[in-house]
Design an enzyme around this catalytic site. Structure first.
Site, PDB file in Angstrom:
ATOM      1  N   GLU A 141       0.822  -1.209   0.000  1.00  0.00           N
ATOM      2  CA  GLU A 141       0.000   0.000   0.000  1.00  0.00           C
ATOM      3  C   GLU A 141       0.858   1.263   0.000  1.00  0.00           C
ATOM      4  O   GLU A 141       0.517   2.250  -0.652  1.00  0.00           O
ATOM      5  CB  GLU A 141      -0.957   0.002   1.192  1.00  0.00           C
ATOM      6  CG  GLU A 141      -2.012  -1.101   1.146  1.00  0.00           C
ATOM      7  CD  GLU A 141      -2.915  -1.020  -0.084  1.00  0.00           C
ATOM      8  OE1 GLU A 141      -2.924   0.035  -0.756  1.00  0.00           O
ATOM      9  OE2 GLU A 141      -3.602  -2.000  -0.386  1.00  0.00           O
TER      10      GLU A 141
ATOM     11  N   TYR B 285      -6.826   6.477   3.251  1.00  0.00           N
ATOM     12  CA  TYR B 285      -6.881   5.353   2.321  1.00  0.00           C
ATOM     13  C   TYR B 285      -6.071   4.159   2.833  1.00  0.00           C
ATOM     14  O   TYR B 285      -6.580   3.041   2.951  1.00  0.00           O
ATOM     15  CB  TYR B 285      -6.375   5.735   0.916  1.00  0.00           C
ATOM     16  CG  TYR B 285      -6.080   4.486   0.121  1.00  0.00           C
ATOM     17  CD1 TYR B 285      -7.119   3.735  -0.400  1.00  0.00           C
ATOM     18  CD2 TYR B 285      -4.775   3.988   0.022  1.00  0.00           C
ATOM     19  CE1 TYR B 285      -6.876   2.531  -1.049  1.00  0.00           C
ATOM     20  CE2 TYR B 285      -4.524   2.790  -0.622  1.00  0.00           C
ATOM     21  CZ  TYR B 285      -5.569   2.070  -1.153  1.00  0.00           C
ATOM     22  OH  TYR B 285      -5.333   0.877  -1.764  1.00  0.00           O
TER      23      TYR B 285
ATOM     24  N   ASP C 207     -10.106   4.808  -2.941  1.00  0.00           N
ATOM     25  CA  ASP C 207      -8.958   5.381  -3.646  1.00  0.00           C
ATOM     26  C   ASP C 207      -9.466   6.126  -4.882  1.00  0.00           C
ATOM     27  O   ASP C 207     -10.673   6.259  -5.092  1.00  0.00           O
ATOM     28  CB  ASP C 207      -7.947   4.285  -4.012  1.00  0.00           C
ATOM     29  CG  ASP C 207      -8.408   3.508  -5.231  1.00  0.00           C
ATOM     30  OD1 ASP C 207      -9.630   3.387  -5.427  1.00  0.00           O
ATOM     31  OD2 ASP C 207      -7.560   3.015  -5.990  1.00  0.00           O
TER      32      ASP C 207
END
Length: 302
Positions: A47, A130, A148
């Site tokens: 991520e 996020y 996102d």
DNA sequence: CATGCGTGGTA
DNA sequence: TTACCAAGCAT
């Protein structure tokens, strides 16, 4: 983001999520960080790398990274300079520093285990709305809305009936996703990933492949005849050629390669304009990406 | 809330 | 070629 109340379908949430999940079950790309046996740390690393960076560029870097630093403690034990070197040219090297810092925080505050709790995740360096929800949802199966840029676009089109999402507004974006999110945690997790996948591979910004879209029959934008976007445009990105950003990148490239202090003279060979070089160096030092040492400039060793 | 922050792919 | 865009975040 227009509200759901404007949409004619009385239960768009269920049908959209179900259709996306049916499609995703067969269309999901086999990305390594989606494998069933990967650790929360592996998800966290992916991520960080995926922030503003495409899958194709991340994948090989992620493989190397996980081989070298398979746990937060492994990365925390390395100097930040090595994290920045391994990051190489993925872009936004501050993320390498943040990831190293987050690893240290995970060791210090959580005994070396990536936390599951949303607030604990949000408190980590480099983890925002996020990334925190992505880790909670994808690594731990928690039921959270994950939003996102892909998901924002999918919702803007399918539900809002407009071509683009407009400027991000975290609270509103999370609300919009929440109203579509299945109650079941596993289905919610799949929908979070599937909506992103749909936006990344079908409902793309430039040339959406609406003929192949699994939710075409639910799509408000399609129903409206694909009207052009007439809302506020995103501010244009400044030209990269000749920019301070480019200068920072050039300086960082020298520092990564050097393994010793880089003299001002050497940097002047890379960035000719003195003012641009000075701004780049000052900025990098302020960000902690570079340190002034005897003999010039170097990556941070601690 | 608007900006600045890398690098590379795509139309 | 140029401009847009990309699994955002911190300030």
């Amino acid at each position: 983001m227009p509200t759901l109340a404007t949409h004619a379908d009385p239960a768009p949430s269920r049908s959209i999520a179900e259709a996306v999940n049916r499609w995703f079950a067969g269309a999901a790309r086999p990305l390594p960080w989606r494998a069933a046996d990967v650790s929360p740390w592996a998800v966290l690393v992916s991520e960080f790398m995926l922030q503003q960076t495409q899958v194709a560029r991340v994948q090989p870097r992620w493989e190397e990274w996980m081989r070298r630093w398979p746990t937060p403690a492994d990365l925390a034990a390395a100097p930040p300079s090595e994290a920045v070197r391994m990051w190489d040219r993925l872009g936004y090297p501050r993320r390498a520093l943040w990831l190293h810092r987050a690893a240290t925080e995970i060791v210090e505050r959580h005994g070396g285990a990536v936390p599951r709790d949303l607030d604990a995740l949000l408190a980590l360096q480099g983890v925002g709305p996020y990334t925190a929800r992505a880790i909670a949802a994808f690594a731990f199966g928690e039921r959270h809305p994950v939003v996102d840029t892909n998901t924002r676009r999918v919702i803007a089109r399918a539900v809002g009936g407009v071509a683009e999402a407009g400027p991000p507004a975290t609270a509103r974006d999370l609300d919009a996703m929440s109203s579509l999110l299945p109650d079941d945690a596993a289905a919610a997790r799949a929908f979070n990933a599937g909506a992103m996948e749909l936006g990344a591979t079908v409902c793309t910004a430039r040339s959406p492949r609406c003929d192949d879209c699994p939710i075409a029959t639910h799509c408000a934008w399609r129903a409206a005849g694909y009207p052009e976007y007439d809302g506020p445009r995103r501010a244009r990105q400044a030209r990269f050629e000749g920019s301070d950003r480019e200068a920072r990148g050039l300086v960082m490239r020298e520092l990564r390669a050097a393994h010793r202090p880089v003299a001002p003279r050497e940097l002047a060979d890379v960035v000719a304009e003195p003012g641009r070089l000075a701004r780049a160096v000052d900025g990098l030092v302020a960000d902690g990406l570079a340190v002034r040492v005897e003999g010039g400039l170097a990556l941070p060793e601690a």
